[in-house]
Design a protein around this motif. Structure first.
Motif, PDB file in Angstrom:
ATOM      1  N   ARG A   1       1.399   8.617   7.620  1.00 12.67           N
ATOM      2  CA  ARG A   1       2.268   9.698   8.074  1.00 12.67           C
ATOM      3  C   ARG A   1       3.557   9.741   7.262  1.00 12.67           C
ATOM      4  O   ARG A   1       4.035  10.824   6.895  1.00 12.67           O
ATOM      5  N   LEU A   2       4.113   8.585   6.947  1.00 16.07           N
ATOM      6  CA  LEU A   2       5.323   8.519   6.127  1.00 16.07           C
ATOM      7  C   LEU A   2       5.053   9.047   4.721  1.00 16.07           C
ATOM      8  O   LEU A   2       5.829   9.852   4.186  1.00 16.07           O
ATOM      9  N   VAL A   3       3.948   8.614   4.128  1.00 18.86           N
ATOM     10  CA  VAL A   3       3.609   9.067   2.777  1.00 18.86           C
ATOM     11  C   VAL A   3       3.422  10.587   2.748  1.00 18.86           C
ATOM     12  O   VAL A   3       3.932  11.281   1.856  1.00 18.86           O
TER      13      VAL A   3
ATOM     14  N   ASP B   1       3.923  -2.299  12.649  1.00 19.37           N
ATOM     15  CA  ASP B   1       3.508  -1.046  12.016  1.00 19.37           C
ATOM     16  C   ASP B   1       1.988  -0.978  11.862  1.00 19.37           C
ATOM     17  O   ASP B   1       1.303  -2.005  11.824  1.00 19.37           O
ATOM     18  N   ARG B   2       1.484   0.253  11.744  1.00 22.05           N
ATOM     19  CA  ARG B   2       0.041   0.469  11.598  1.00 22.05           C
ATOM     20  C   ARG B   2      -0.210   1.415  10.426  1.00 22.05           C
ATOM     21  O   ARG B   2       0.651   2.214  10.043  1.00 22.05           O
TER      22      ARG B   2
ATOM     23  N   GLU C   1      12.721  16.632  11.106  1.00 21.62           N
ATOM     24  CA  GLU C   1      11.589  17.542  10.944  1.00 21.62           C
ATOM     25  C   GLU C   1      10.218  16.870  11.052  1.00 21.62           C
ATOM     26  O   GLU C   1       9.225  17.548  11.310  1.00 21.62           O
ATOM     27  N   TYR C   2      10.191  15.549  10.860  1.00 22.10           N
ATOM     28  CA  TYR C   2       8.888  14.863  10.869  1.00 22.10           C
ATOM     29  C   TYR C   2       8.790  13.775  11.933  1.00 22.10           C
ATOM     30  O   TYR C   2       7.755  13.128  12.051  1.00 22.10           O
ATOM     31  N   GLY C   3       9.861  13.572  12.700  1.00 23.75           N
ATOM     32  CA  GLY C   3       9.813  12.578  13.765  1.00 23.75           C
ATOM     33  C   GLY C   3       9.645  11.159  13.264  1.00 23.75           C
ATOM     34  O   GLY C   3       9.022  10.331  13.942  1.00 23.75           O
TER      35      GLY C   3
ATOM     36  N   TYR D   1       0.838  -1.202   0.000  1.00 25.33           N
ATOM     37  CA  TYR D   1       0.000   0.000   0.000  1.00 25.33           C
ATOM     38  C   TYR D   1       0.872   1.252   0.000  1.00 25.33           C
ATOM     39  O   TYR D   1       0.653   2.196  -0.776  1.00 25.33           O
ATOM     40  N   ALA D   2       1.883   1.254   0.878  1.00 25.18           N
ATOM     41  CA  ALA D   2       2.784   2.405   0.951  1.00 25.18           C
ATOM     42  C   ALA D   2       3.484   2.633  -0.379  1.00 25.18           C
ATOM     43  O   ALA D   2       3.622   3.772  -0.852  1.00 25.18           O
TER      44      ALA D   2
END
Length: 484
Positions: free
Chosen positions: A375-377, A368-369, A347-349, A294-295
């Motif tokens: 959030r990564l995308v 992972d969820r 910058e994005y943790g 999906y990612a």
């Protein structure tokens, strides 16, 4: 030995029993169940410190197991489809080194891809075996090293019929798989042993529709990082063997370098992780694979990034691809992978596995969820929008074919002198230089330093890669072999 079931975890169960017995400790470790170090106990928890114990009769002995550790080994071997399995608490580094040192002595040849982890070349430095390197293919568009061509392996075999073993990376850090079954068959046809660095392939044994595992391919030994994708604690791994190996001798080799004070925290984590995967592995790795796919689809919709996958398969140097590896090429947005890595963290943790010159890797597992994937995308979309630039002048490949002049052991222990890296071209390296992670050497002892390598090291430092290996901690100088 009694018939064992995969729903058992002998080491864990023995520790639970030990804790309930309230044994008075007049042995090591000195924290005595945490009483001797209040701050450590508050940090890790009393339950953890209570089972951080030393070897004793009810808990068996890692160096010579005869009870609960031996039972756990039998269960692990069964779970991995192996004849024997060994608990490794010195990291998969120790498992890789045990493979090489179990099959090769000083002066023996071992065929291996040059893009091995430094642990394999370290083993050569220690035991004196001589590498016969097979240069991996390189994917032109994204510049990453691939697997070994079967034809190149056969050529190396025919030119080195006295080699004792062949080592294969499967999968690579990027998810690339070689034609493992064909390479193993070639090795056995020529009376060589087949060794597999399977550090990133735990899930091949338990998931469905995964690339072929080492034991399923009839390999003789495999080093498996259970902690990477299998759920055990960091530094815990398995070494598994096929029926052709003398397991008692392999244990002797392991005991040359593995600690005599095996951590029961690590041992029990391996025991419980094996149980979990044996019972639930199909569901666990289907979820991980679904999330990674999906990612990949969502990232590729952003444009500029290339979250590559099975489209790379060519039947040879990319025989298969591990789709749980979320490998992403970043160069087309004008950023090195390590630059994206740093921005994601600072910058994005978001902490990913690694960034190199042109790629990043996010490890996707059952922990992972979907929310974190989204959030990564989103972060990658923002990075492209805010930071993308012209890619002119960027390095376009991760791998440089080395010129091997001396065996690693001879170079490492030779008389050396320190010279500035910028002035080292043409000399023979006496030490390692690599970016970590992934820990694949740019230079290994015994290799000729070239202008291209010097420029690559300079570029990697400039982009923010953690360069390691040289004695000089500032990475300004390199030890080179003194000329005779």
């Amino acid at each position: 030995m009694k018939k064992l079931s995969q729903d058992k975890a002998p080491i864990y169960e023995a520790l639970v029993k030990h804790k309930s017995n309230r044994v008075v400790p007049f042995d090591v470790p000195g924290h005595k169940g945490g009483r001797g170090n209040k701050e450590l106990t508050e940090f890790l928890g009393q339950d953890c410190l209570k089972v951080d114990v030393n070897s004793m009769k009810p808990l068996d002995n890692l160096c010579h197991p005869t009870s609960v550790i031996r039972e756990a080994e039998v269960l692990a071997a069964e779970a991995f489809g192996a004849a024997d399995a060994f608990f490794i608490v010195n990291g998969t580094t120790a498992a890789v080194q045990a493979m090489i040192m179990s099959t090769c002595k000083a002066g023996d040849k071992v065929i291996m891809p040059r893009n091995v982890h430094r642990s394999a070349i370290n083993a050569l430095v220690v035991c004196g075996a001589v590498p016969v390197y097979v240069n991996p293919g390189v994917e032109k568009n994204i510049g990453i090293p691939l697997g070994m061509s079967v034809q190149d392996v056969e050529k190396a075999i025919l030119e080195n019929k006295d080699a004792k073993a062949i080592l294969v990376n499967n999968p690579t850090y990027y998810g690339i798989c070689s034609d493992l079954k064909a390479i193993v068959a070639l090795a056995h046809k020529h009376n060589m042993l087949a060794l597999v660095d399977e550090a990133h392939g735990t899930h091949f044994y338990f998931g469905e529709n995964m690339p072929l595992s080492a034991m399923a391919a009839n390999a003789d030994m495999a080093a498996i990082s259970m902690h990477k994708t299998g759920g055990s604690l960091t530094q815990s791994s398995f070494l598994v063997c096929g029926k052709n190996m003398d397991a008692s001798y392999v244990r002797q080799i392991i005991n040359l370098t593995q600690t005599t004070s095996g951590s029961y925290l690590l041992l029990s984590s391996l025991d419980l992780a094996r149980k979990n995967l044996a019972l639930n592995g199909k569901e666990i790795f289907k979820q991980a694979d679904d999330l990674a796919n999906y990612a990949r689809e969502e990232i590729n919709k952003l444009g500029g990034y290339n979250a590559f996958s099975k489209e790379l398969i060519n039947g040879d140097t990319v025989f298969d691809f591990d789709t749980t590896k979320l490998s992403i090429h970043t160069r087309d947005i004008g950023l090195a992978g390590i630059e994206v890595y740093d921005i994601l963290r600072d910058e994005y943790g978001i902490q990913i596995e690694f960034g190199d010159i042109g790629n990043i890797l996010a490890i996707i597992s059952a922990g992972d969820r979907m929310l974190e994937i989204e959030r990564l995308v989103s972060a990658l979309y923002e990075i492209k929008r805010r930071y993308s630039k012209d890619k002119t002048g960027m390095f376009d490949h991760e791998y440089i074919n080395p010129e091997v002049v001396l065996a690693p052991q001879k170079a490492f222990y030779s008389s050396k002198k320190s010279v500035p890296i910028a002035e080292s071209s043409g000399k023979i390296s006496g030490e390692f230089v690599m970016c970590y992670p992934p820990g694949i050497p740019i230079l290994a002892p015994g290799e000729r330093i070239t202008d291209e390598i010097v420029n690559y090291i300079s570029y990697a430092k400039e982009k923010g890669c953690l360069v390691t290996g040289p004695k000089d901690m500032d990475i300004l100088n390199i030890n080179v072999v003194e000329e005779c």
